[in-house]
Design a protein around this motif. Structure first.
Motif, PDB file in Angstrom:
ATOM      1  N   ILE A 165       4.651 -14.622   1.822  1.00 18.21           N
ATOM      2  CA  ILE A 165       3.580 -13.884   1.284  1.00 18.21           C
ATOM      3  C   ILE A 165       2.231 -14.624   2.171  1.00 18.21           C
ATOM      4  O   ILE A 165       2.165 -15.754   1.754  1.00 18.21           O
ATOM      5  CB  ILE A 165       3.354 -14.034  -0.256  1.00 18.21           C
ATOM      6  N   SER A 176      -7.457  -4.760  -1.969  1.00 21.86           N
ATOM      7  CA  SER A 176      -7.034  -3.672  -1.206  1.00 21.86           C
ATOM      8  C   SER A 176      -8.182  -2.875  -0.389  1.00 21.86           C
ATOM      9  O   SER A 176      -9.341  -3.025  -1.147  1.00 21.86           O
ATOM     10  CB  SER A 176      -6.335  -2.712  -2.145  1.00 21.86           C
ATOM     11  N   GLY A 215       3.626   1.363  -3.663  1.00 20.51           N
ATOM     12  CA  GLY A 215       3.447   1.812  -2.406  1.00 20.51           C
ATOM     13  C   GLY A 215       2.109   1.397  -1.939  1.00 20.51           C
ATOM     14  O   GLY A 215       1.624   2.234  -0.872  1.00 20.51           O
ATOM     15  N   LEU A 216       1.557   0.241  -2.281  1.00 16.83           N
ATOM     16  CA  LEU A 216       0.213   0.001  -1.731  1.00 16.83           C
ATOM     17  C   LEU A 216       0.739  -0.849  -0.433  1.00 16.83           C
ATOM     18  O   LEU A 216       1.498  -2.019  -0.490  1.00 16.83           O
ATOM     19  CB  LEU A 216      -0.610  -0.798  -2.748  1.00 16.83           C
ATOM     20  N   LYS A 217       0.090  -0.857   0.536  1.00 17.49           N
ATOM     21  CA  LYS A 217       0.211  -1.564   1.855  1.00 17.49           C
ATOM     22  C   LYS A 217      -0.836  -2.511   2.313  1.00 17.49           C
ATOM     23  O   LYS A 217      -0.724  -3.391   2.751  1.00 17.49           O
ATOM     24  CB  LYS A 217       0.749  -0.537   3.023  1.00 17.49           C
ATOM     25  N   ASN A 218      -2.179  -1.854   2.371  1.00 25.98           N
ATOM     26  CA  ASN A 218      -3.297  -2.595   3.022  1.00 25.98           C
ATOM     27  C   ASN A 218      -3.911  -3.676   1.951  1.00 25.98           C
ATOM     28  O   ASN A 218      -5.089  -3.644   1.323  1.00 25.98           O
ATOM     29  CB  ASN A 218      -4.509  -1.734   3.262  1.00 25.98           C
ATOM     30  N   LEU A 219      -2.950  -4.547   1.378  1.00 27.53           N
ATOM     31  CA  LEU A 219      -3.063  -5.851   0.455  1.00 27.53           C
ATOM     32  C   LEU A 219      -3.522  -7.132   1.228  1.00 27.53           C
ATOM     33  O   LEU A 219      -2.792  -7.489   2.112  1.00 27.53           O
ATOM     34  CB  LEU A 219      -2.070  -5.963  -0.683  1.00 27.53           C
ATOM     35  N   THR A 264       2.627  -9.344  -6.292  1.00 25.27           N
ATOM     36  CA  THR A 264       2.699  -8.540  -5.066  1.00 25.27           C
ATOM     37  C   THR A 264       3.888  -7.527  -5.292  1.00 25.27           C
ATOM     38  O   THR A 264       3.646  -6.387  -4.584  1.00 25.27           O
ATOM     39  CB  THR A 264       3.084  -9.794  -4.009  1.00 25.27           C
ATOM     40  N   ASP A 265       4.988  -7.883  -5.822  1.00 21.29           N
ATOM     41  CA  ASP A 265       5.935  -6.974  -5.903  1.00 21.29           C
ATOM     42  C   ASP A 265       5.625  -5.809  -6.731  1.00 21.29           C
ATOM     43  O   ASP A 265       6.164  -4.540  -6.105  1.00 21.29           O
ATOM     44  CB  ASP A 265       7.252  -7.665  -6.713  1.00 21.29           C
ATOM     45  N   LEU A 269       2.870  -4.070  -6.755  1.00 28.67           N
ATOM     46  CA  LEU A 269       1.637  -3.375  -5.937  1.00 28.67           C
ATOM     47  C   LEU A 269       2.596  -2.953  -4.725  1.00 28.67           C
ATOM     48  O   LEU A 269       2.323  -1.579  -4.627  1.00 28.67           O
ATOM     49  CB  LEU A 269       0.749  -4.394  -5.722  1.00 28.67           C
ATOM     50  N   ARG A 270       3.406  -3.445  -4.151  1.00 26.67           N
ATOM     51  CA  ARG A 270       4.140  -3.001  -3.205  1.00 26.67           C
ATOM     52  C   ARG A 270       5.213  -2.029  -3.586  1.00 26.67           C
ATOM     53  O   ARG A 270       5.364  -0.855  -2.764  1.00 26.67           O
ATOM     54  CB  ARG A 270       4.813  -4.218  -2.392  1.00 26.67           C
ATOM     55  N   THR A 271       5.847  -1.935  -4.772  1.00 29.91           N
ATOM     56  CA  THR A 271       6.701  -1.214  -5.269  1.00 29.91           C
ATOM     57  C   THR A 271       5.836   0.205  -5.417  1.00 29.91           C
ATOM     58  O   THR A 271       6.651   1.394  -5.300  1.00 29.91           O
ATOM     59  CB  THR A 271       7.430  -1.716  -6.418  1.00 29.91           C
TER      60      THR A 271
END
Length: 429
Positions: free
Chosen positions: A248, A272, A156-160, A149-150, A152-154
């Motif tokens: 999470i 996503s 820049g992905l948001k709609n996860l 998760t870290d 993917l979020r780093t």
């Protein structure tokens, strides 16, 4: 004779795209390093028996998708279709368990499966994966999910969305397998051909069939969560609580079984919906029996893999690729000037600057146009006059300010130049 092209299902990753790949790898390497995961690199092909025993002969991967060939010694070898089996083989072969404690490992590289190519899915594809070997603690499950998760979020992905399930232990799955067969058998003739074949060999795989008719039948199938024993239920509840503690969010999905036979207990996917239809970006789970199954000591383990092609597609849609950060673009014209430009560019790199030397030999006008497109902070210009006087013209690209300076003085002002470049970058961001 026609030109030779890349094989179907393979593709070149060209320089215009490679920045996305490098960014993924750099962010992953940083996050994994901080969590004390160590990189491992395994061979691109292995004995076929490794995958037949590890993944399962009844899976689509082994039955339909592997690239298998005989070598000159008549031994059956296979290009790796996934990363976990090779890592486990290495863990056993090199006695990593004897080092004591938990082994936190990560890898990245090419995998191979013979399937229909489509966007984000190739016959040669790439994965980034982690494996934690030696811990049955639910915290290991939560840790690997948090790290994915870290990353993917780093990026820049948001709609996860995290989909979570438990496939229990072997005894749980045997009970559930029979219940599933009992439920599906009356519908056998209505299932798609692949699912009919799976009904007795691998009925759990029917649950994630893409056939709409089969999906409608499977919708009312028994839930594996109703067949978990006390230990499996306790483990799964602890994983859920730990994810809640980490902030999470997740959705329970009893039909999530993953495609490989070695999974036990926790199974998960990170999805996503930024590509329109929902797409799995990361998938993994626990596989406590695999090490023993492949000849090692009984070792609990958990891990995941991220498909890099699909992740790159997401990043291309969401983010424009930035040009490489360039300090100096060096243009020159004339025999002596071009020689001095080569030496100057090399000296600048040696003291820590990035410098691109225009090698075209074309007129200054065309070189200046390329300097503008390069995104450089400054342009260094050498012509016949500068070469004769051992000077260089320094042009700042934003302000267009330009002045002549001795080449020796330029190289003596490293700290001052570095501060100026940093200040200009701050102003333009």
């Amino acid at each position: 004779m026609g030109t030779i092209q890349a094989l179907r299902g393979t593709r070149d990753i060209l320089p215009d795209e490679i920045g996305y790949w490098q960014r993924i790898e750099a962010i992953a390497r940083d996050i994994l390093g901080k969590a004390t995961y160590r990189e491992i690199r395994t061979p691109i092909f292995e004995q076929t028996d490794l995958f037949e025993r590890g993944i399962g002969e009844a899976t689509d991967v082994v039955g339909k998708e592997m690239y298998t060939f005989k070598d000159k010694g008549d031994r059956s070898n296979t290009l790796r279709p996934e990363g976990t089996a090779g890592v486990v083989r290495s863990y056993i072969e090199h006695g990593l368990h004897a080092q004591g404690g938990v082994q936190r490992l990560w890898y990245t590289g090419a995998m191979f499966r013979y399937e229909r190519p489509q966007a984000g899915r190739q016959r040669q594809f790439h994965q980034l994966g982690v494996e934690v070997l030696g811990s049955a603690d639910p915290r290991a499950d939560a840790e690997v999910i948090a790290i994915a998760t870290d990353i993917l979020r780093t990026l820049g992905l948001k709609n996860l969305h995290l989909n979570l399930n438990s496939v229990g232990n072997l005894e749980d799955r045997q009970r559930y397998r029979q219940a599933l067969i009992d439920y599906l058998t009356p519908y056998k003739d209505e299932l798609d051909p692949d699912s009919q074949d799976r009904l007795t060999r691998n009925p759990l795989r029917i649950l994630d069939s893409k056939d709409e008719g089969t999906q409608a039948i499977a919708k009312d199938a028994p839930s594996i969560l109703d067949y978990l024993g006390a230990d499996s239920q306790r483990h799964f509840e602890q994983v859920q609580q730990l994810l809640t503690d980490l902030g999470i969010s997740y959705e329970l999905n009893p039909r999530l079984v993953r495609g490989l036979d070695y999974y036990t207990h926790t199974a998960f996917e990170i999805i996503s919906d930024d590509l329109g239809a929902q797409a799995t970006v990361c998938g993994g789970g626990r596989y406590d029996g695999l090490v023993a199954q492949l000849g090692g000591v009984d070792t609990p383990a958990v891990g995941w893999a991220i498909g890099l092609e699909r992740l790159v597609l997401l990043l291309q849609q969401l983010q424009a690729q930035t040009l490489p950060v360039l300090d100096f673009y060096v243009v020159s014209r004339g025999t002596n000037a071009e020689s001095q430009a080569l030496v100057l560019a090399n000296k600048l790199r040696n003291v820590g600057f990035s410098a691109e030397l225009d090698l075209s030999g074309s007129a200054f006008k065309k070189q200046f146009a390329r300097a503008d497109k390069s995104g450089t902070v400054a342009c260094l210009i050498l012509g016949d006059e500068e070469a004769e006087n051992n000077t260089v013209k320094l042009k700042w690209m934003v302000s267009k300010e330009q002045n002549a300076i001795a080449q020796a003085d330029l190289l003596a002002k490293v700290d001052e130049l570095r501060d100026q470049i940093a200040a200009l970058r701050t102003e333009t961001t």
